[in-house]
Design a protein around this motif. Sequence first.
Motif, PDB file in Angstrom:
ATOM      1  N   ARG A  41      -9.037  -9.151   4.765  1.00 57.22           N
ATOM      2  CA  ARG A  41      -7.988  -8.532   4.620  1.00 57.22           C
ATOM      3  C   ARG A  41      -7.533  -7.728   5.806  1.00 57.22           C
ATOM      4  NH1 ARG A  41      -8.256  -3.279   0.768  1.00 57.22           N
ATOM      5  NH2 ARG A  41      -9.262  -2.473   2.761  1.00 57.22           N
ATOM      6  N   THR A  85      -4.163  -5.135   7.052  1.00 56.04           N
ATOM      7  CA  THR A  85      -3.126  -4.211   6.683  1.00 56.04           C
ATOM      8  C   THR A  85      -2.327  -3.915   7.893  1.00 56.04           C
ATOM      9  OG1 THR A  85      -5.004  -3.260   5.441  1.00 56.04           O
ATOM     10  CG2 THR A  85      -2.897  -1.930   5.762  1.00 56.04           C
ATOM     11  N   THR A 101      -7.752   1.598   9.598  1.00 55.33           N
ATOM     12  CA  THR A 101      -8.259   0.332   8.835  1.00 55.33           C
ATOM     13  C   THR A 101      -9.487  -0.002   9.296  1.00 55.33           C
ATOM     14  OG1 THR A 101      -6.821  -0.664  10.555  1.00 55.33           O
ATOM     15  CG2 THR A 101      -5.969  -0.537   8.556  1.00 55.33           C
ATOM     16  N   GLU A 105       0.809  -1.126   0.093  1.00 58.30           N
ATOM     17  CA  GLU A 105      -0.101  -0.005   0.167  1.00 58.30           C
ATOM     18  C   GLU A 105       0.835   1.257  -0.132  1.00 58.30           C
ATOM     19  OE1 GLU A 105      -3.066  -0.475  -0.324  1.00 58.30           O
ATOM     20  OE2 GLU A 105      -3.463  -2.547   0.049  1.00 58.30           O
ATOM     21  N   SER A 164      -9.743  -5.125   7.376  1.00 56.91           N
ATOM     22  CA  SER A 164      -9.774  -3.671   6.845  1.00 56.91           C
ATOM     23  C   SER A 164     -10.645  -3.790   5.611  1.00 56.91           C
ATOM     24  CB  SER A 164      -8.446  -3.091   6.421  1.00 56.91           C
ATOM     25  OG  SER A 164      -7.602  -3.996   5.546  1.00 56.91           O
ATOM     26  N   ALA A 165     -11.559  -4.883   5.421  1.00 59.75           N
ATOM     27  CA  ALA A 165     -12.715  -4.665   4.514  1.00 59.75           C
ATOM     28  C   ALA A 165     -13.832  -5.184   5.015  1.00 59.75           C
ATOM     29  CB  ALA A 165     -12.279  -5.746   3.171  1.00 59.75           C
ATOM     30  N   ASP A 220     -16.874   0.334   3.944  1.00 60.35           N
ATOM     31  CA  ASP A 220     -17.319  -0.649   2.996  1.00 60.35           C
ATOM     32  C   ASP A 220     -18.474  -1.426   3.356  1.00 60.35           C
ATOM     33  OD1 ASP A 220     -16.837  -2.266   0.875  1.00 60.35           O
ATOM     34  OD2 ASP A 220     -14.995  -3.426   1.714  1.00 60.35           O
ATOM     35  N   HIS A 223      -4.319   3.345   1.643  1.00 56.72           N
ATOM     36  CA  HIS A 223      -5.455   2.890   1.184  1.00 56.72           C
ATOM     37  C   HIS A 223      -6.269   4.388   0.915  1.00 56.72           C
ATOM     38  CE1 HIS A 223      -5.576  -1.301   2.149  1.00 56.72           C
ATOM     39  NE2 HIS A 223      -5.229  -1.118   3.413  1.00 56.72           N
ATOM     40  N   SER A 254      -0.832  -5.020   2.641  1.00 58.08           N
ATOM     41  CA  SER A 254      -2.130  -5.734   3.012  1.00 58.08           C
ATOM     42  C   SER A 254      -2.142  -6.941   2.494  1.00 58.08           C
ATOM     43  CB  SER A 254      -3.292  -4.974   2.521  1.00 58.08           C
ATOM     44  OG  SER A 254      -3.486  -4.931   1.112  1.00 58.08           O
ATOM     45  N   GLU A 289      -8.800   4.257  -2.098  1.00 59.25           N
ATOM     46  CA  GLU A 289      -9.968   3.428  -1.353  1.00 59.25           C
ATOM     47  C   GLU A 289     -10.666   3.877  -0.494  1.00 59.25           C
ATOM     48  OE1 GLU A 289     -10.604  -0.827   0.915  1.00 59.25           O
ATOM     49  OE2 GLU A 289      -8.645  -0.241   0.035  1.00 59.25           O
ATOM     50  N   LEU A 333     -12.290   1.702   7.443  1.00 62.63           N
ATOM     51  CA  LEU A 333     -12.434   1.112   6.018  1.00 62.63           C
ATOM     52  C   LEU A 333     -13.337   0.049   6.142  1.00 62.63           C
ATOM     53  CD1 LEU A 333      -8.558   0.964   4.634  1.00 62.63           C
ATOM     54  CD2 LEU A 333     -10.627   2.417   3.917  1.00 62.63           C
TER      55      LEU A 333
END
Length: 404
Positions: free
Chosen positions: A220, A222, A278, A166, A211-212, A285, A310, A172, A313, A281
């Motif tokens: 995921r 990071t 993180t 990243e 982080s997703a 998301d 990120h 990540s 993102e 995010l």
Amino acid sequence: MLSEQSVPIVRATLPAVGAAIGDIAELFYQKLFEDRPELLRDLFNRGNQANGEQRQALAGSVAAFAGMLLEHPGERPDAMLARIANKHASLGVTSDQYKLVHQHLFAAIADVLGDAVTPEVAAAWDEVYWLMANALIAAEARLYQEAGTAEGDVWRQMEIVERHEETPEVVSFRLRRTDGHPVALFRPGQYVSVRVQLPDGARQIRQYSLSAAPGCPQWRITVKRVRGAGGPEGEVSSWLHEHTKVGDELTVSVPFGDLVLREGDGPLLLVSAGIGSTPMLSVLDHLTAVGSTRPVVVVHADRSPAEHAHRDELRRLVEAHPNAKLHLWYEEAGDPAGEAATGQADVGLLDLPEGLTAYLCGPLPFMRAVRRDLLLRGVSARAIHYEVFGPDLWLGQQEEKAQA
């Protein structure tokens, strides 16, 4: 709550215990690791032991808990206990380990305070300890039950299916289970522990936010590499940066953590700095994935655009949300998009909606400053939640007083 006979004893001795609690904590860990050296090697963070942060956290939590029992006898510092319980569960702590802690903690108290520890004083502080320990044991049992796992059985083998640089200091990883089972669902904002075997044979553990969004076919995480300036080099982060590749296996816990998105449709404030972005995010998301229209104000601070992991993102997620606004601050000028302010983040400058719930993640001085500004803006302390990676040196006491 404390028994009637223990209240005056704890009240009378709390100043002395509080003044000596740092020495007590230091001696406790010395005794514990002399008896069980494998705990330092395979459970406790050696870096936090070396810099003293773990001792400060233990001392602060015990003092905060005792103070809360005296000031609010009908309540418990649940926010502080929840953070500790989630961290313990992510490490696979078991209820029998509290007996070992009790043994060495009270030996340390006796050694430090000497003749001041009469049988009555020992009995009163024994009651404090077991009130706190039993509350944590019960909370951790619920966490294990919710995770669908036996006490302490939190570890799973995961395969790295994607690695992405990243920034020069942040990487990540996307992970899937090696047994073919789907990854566990989690709540936006939670973290997992990663356990790695280092060259000296130690198995060290660190926590990393997912982080997703939940529901993805892989997890995921990071990882920011912890450099040694002002403290020890990050053992696990350095190992992950230097030695892992796609196809490698990692030992990863099931998800835990109490900085989670609460249900509702009220406005949100997500405030982060550095790698603290993180969990935010994951929340963003998730909100986008479920089609949420909750008002969301997103604040992020970083050293520079190049060091903001990120970054693109985060912008895409905010743009995809129908009711989100992004505010960026960078310490160094040079944002190519021209959308960030230069300097320190200042939530006092923002137009914030009424009735918001705030989530904070970043360095402790940053979060303290943000929380102070939010309280000055009239945001309820109960509506401000935070995450700390490493020992919680906030100590919880001031926060719990404000929430009472």
